[in-house]
Design a protein around this motif. Structure first.
Motif, mmCIF file in Angstrom:
data_model
loop_
_atom_site.group_PDB
_atom_site.id
_atom_site.type_symbol
_atom_site.label_atom_id
_atom_site.label_comp_id
_atom_site.label_asym_id
_atom_site.label_seq_id
_atom_site.Cartn_x
_atom_site.Cartn_y
_atom_site.Cartn_z
ATOM 1 N N UNK A 88 8.796 29.473 70.644
ATOM 2 C CA UNK A 88 7.952 30.169 71.628
ATOM 3 C C UNK A 88 8.658 30.253 72.979
ATOM 4 N N UNK A 89 9.347 29.182 73.315
ATOM 5 C CA UNK A 89 10.085 29.196 74.580
ATOM 6 C C UNK A 89 11.202 30.233 74.530
ATOM 7 N N UNK A 90 11.916 30.310 73.437
ATOM 8 C CA UNK A 90 13.006 31.285 73.325
ATOM 9 C C UNK A 90 12.486 32.710 73.413
ATOM 10 N N UNK A 91 11.353 32.948 72.806
ATOM 11 C CA UNK A 91 10.793 34.306 72.849
ATOM 12 C C UNK A 91 10.407 34.694 74.266
ATOM 13 N N UNK A 92 9.980 33.710 75.022
ATOM 14 C CA UNK A 92 9.595 34.017 76.399
ATOM 15 C C UNK A 92 10.806 34.288 77.271
ATOM 16 N N UNK A 93 11.988 33.986 76.779
ATOM 17 C CA UNK A 93 13.205 34.212 77.562
ATOM 18 C C UNK A 93 13.843 35.565 77.261
ATOM 19 N N UNK A 94 13.239 36.388 76.471
ATOM 20 C CA UNK A 94 13.879 37.620 76.017
ATOM 21 C C UNK A 94 14.215 38.539 77.176
ATOM 22 N N UNK A 95 13.352 38.658 78.119
ATOM 23 C CA UNK A 95 13.645 39.535 79.259
ATOM 24 C C UNK A 95 14.837 39.003 80.038
ATOM 25 N N UNK A 96 14.855 37.709 80.163
ATOM 26 C CA UNK A 96 15.972 37.123 80.898
ATOM 27 C C UNK A 96 17.273 37.338 80.142
ATOM 28 N N UNK A 97 17.194 37.323 78.828
ATOM 29 C CA UNK A 97 18.392 37.531 78.027
ATOM 30 C C UNK A 97 18.947 38.931 78.224
ATOM 31 N N UNK A 98 18.056 39.923 78.303
ATOM 32 C CA UNK A 98 18.516 41.296 78.508
ATOM 33 C C UNK A 98 19.244 41.391 79.841
ATOM 34 N N UNK A 99 18.678 40.740 80.835
ATOM 35 C CA UNK A 99 19.305 40.769 82.156
ATOM 36 C C UNK A 99 20.679 40.126 82.108
ATOM 37 N N UNK A 100 20.754 38.991 81.440
ATOM 38 C CA UNK A 100 22.030 38.278 81.364
ATOM 39 C C UNK A 100 23.059 39.105 80.594
ATOM 40 N N UNK A 101 22.614 39.847 79.595
ATOM 41 C CA UNK A 101 23.533 40.683 78.824
ATOM 42 C C UNK A 101 24.125 41.762 79.717
ATOM 43 N N UNK A 102 23.272 42.340 80.555
ATOM 44 C CA UNK A 102 23.766 43.363 81.475
ATOM 45 C C UNK A 102 24.796 42.760 82.426
ATOM 46 N N UNK A 104 26.732 40.246 81.789
ATOM 47 C CA UNK A 104 27.965 39.984 81.046
ATOM 48 C C UNK A 104 28.759 41.271 80.872
ATOM 49 N N UNK A 105 28.065 42.371 80.624
ATOM 50 C CA UNK A 105 28.753 43.655 80.453
ATOM 51 C C UNK A 105 29.388 44.091 81.772
ATOM 52 N N UNK A 106 28.701 43.825 82.875
ATOM 53 C CA UNK A 106 29.266 44.180 84.183
ATOM 54 C C UNK A 106 30.556 43.408 84.430
ATOM 55 N N UNK A 107 30.571 42.177 83.991
ATOM 56 C CA UNK A 107 31.781 41.371 84.148
ATOM 57 C C UNK A 107 32.911 41.989 83.342
#
Lengths: 198, 220
Positions: A88-102, A104-107
């Motif tokens: 449940x905690x991991x699912x709540x982090x999904x939005x944050x994961x998308x942000x972090x992916x962006x 990482x791509x910027x890097x």
């Protein structure tokens, strides 16, 4: 002669807790703290979060003790709660994961300064490698290999067929094998590292 | 043994499905083949000999404090000593209480509706109606209501009684009853005192009939 609580079975301790002996629950905490903490740590791959989720697991278990089926092992029931709390905690982090992916791509595209080069990761750093595979595969691997839960229990916890558990284990191992044998993080796993280090 | 078989055998071994002889063969191959060792060794190390998870020294105290706080909160909410057992007893009685309450409610609704639908006793020929005894009342409990109540009390949850009692109410409206039996409390005429045709109903006043259908079957 008073009986030491350590000599009591889980069922006897639970009956004592239900009868109003709140101290008895401490014995269950002592018995299963490491196992619960192991599950939460290896599923969420974050030490601080794992501590909080361990605490939440035991509180939930205490509050729902009246729902525990005495026919089944208490350890498995407790690990099931720990798994659900972690997922449940991991699912709540999904939005944050998308942000972090962006990020990482910027890097990678060079628009953001790259972080300093990381030291090579030792192969025994489960936190690092498990964090790079799919959470369902990770959960199946953690419960099966690290906590000896049988297929049926894992299927029950994840609410999936037993054959799917086998598939998750197989694919999870395959993915880990690829990652570890290549010796560096894959592109689509770099955001996990960003979360862990954040 | 070939390198292409290694992955399959390792998976079988990790699943606990590899025989002793095959496991020995696999270990022998891994010891001799650097390529397989490089590819599969790290995974085997991770899964077979995982490092222990570091546990903060104050984690136990934090967990116990959180559980104690949860226990205090439950006590304040009315759980208290033996709260779990008391809640179970309350939960066990809840369906019965709900079923009885729902059954009584439906009975009252059926009674009120029958009062509205069925008006007056039947007339028999030209015989003048005898003066009503003001205190004569006859109340009939529909067998459908009794049946629904019995079924509801044996059901696991109060919701079980709803379809039964709905059926009972519907039957109350549409099922025909003998003319001398009314599904409602009403004033009944006193038995005829003059010689001649006796009133159809010999039922005494102020009597609670629990099985009007039985009287129907008997031809009363």
């Amino acid at each position: 002669m008073p009986v030491s609580p350590n000599n009591l079975s889980d069922a006897e301790i639970i009956r004592a807790v239900e009868a109003g002996d709140g101290q008895a629950f401490g014995t269950l905490v002592d018995r299963y703290l490491s196992a619960v903490h192991g599950v939460t740590s290896r599923i969420v791959c974050n030490a601080a979060t794992a501590d909080d989720l361990t605490q939440e697991t035991f509180v939930r278990a205490f509050q729902r003790l009246h729902l525990y089926d005495h026919e089944r092992p208490f350890r498995n029931w407790l690990l099931r709660i720990a798994t659900n709390v972690s997922l449940n905690h991991l699912r709540s982090l999904k939005r944050e994961r998308v942000f972090q992916l962006r990020m990482a791509r910027s890097v990678q595209e060079g628009s953001v300064d790259a972080p300093p080069q990381e030291a090579p990761v030792a192969f025994s750093d489960w936190n690092h490698w498990l964090g790079q595979i799919d959470e369902s595969q990770r959960t199946a691997i953690v419960l099966f290999h690290f906590h000896d839960l049988p297929y049926a229990e894992i299927a029950d916890v994840l609410d999936i067929p037993i054959n799917t558990v086998r598939t998750l284990l197989h694919r999870g191992r395959q993915r880990l094998r690829e990652l570890m044998s290549s010796g560096h993080d894959r592109e689509n796993g770099s955001w996990n590292v960003a979360i862990q280090n954040g | 043994m070939e390198c292409r078989d290694t992955e399959r055998l390792i998976d079988a071994q990790l699943d606990g499905e590899l025989g002793t002889a095959a496991a020995a063969e696999l270990d022998k191959h891994l010891a001799a083949c650097a390529a397989c060792r490089g590819r599969h060794g790290p995974l085997l190390t991770l899964l077979r000999r995982p490092d222990a998870v570091p546990e903060p020294p104050d984690l136990r105290a934090r967990v116990l404090a959180a559980v104690a706080q949860a226990a205090n909160t439950r006590r304040l909410d009315g759980g208290g000593r033996g709260g779990a057992a008391m809640r179970r007893r309350r939960i066990a009685w809840a369906p019965w209480t709900g079923a009885v309450a729902a059954s009584l409610c439906f009975f009252v609704m059926g009674w009120v509706a029958s009062q509205w639908l069925h008006k007056g006793p039947p007339t028999v020929g030209n015989e003048p109606a005898a003066p009503e005894k003001p205190d004569a009342t006859l109340t009939v409990v529909s067998p459908w209501i009794v049946s629904a109540l019995a079924q509801a009390m044996t059901g696991p949850v109060p919701e079980v009684c709803v379809p039964h009692l709905s059926q009972a109410l519907l039957t109350e409206f549409v099922a025909p009853l003998p003319p001398n039996v009314r599904p409602a409390a009403q004033r009944r005429p006193a038995p005829a005192s003059r010689p001649g045709k006796a009133p159809e109903s010999e039922l005494p006043p102020r009597e609670l009939l629990l099985l009007p259908a039985l009287y129907r079957a008997m031809g009363v």
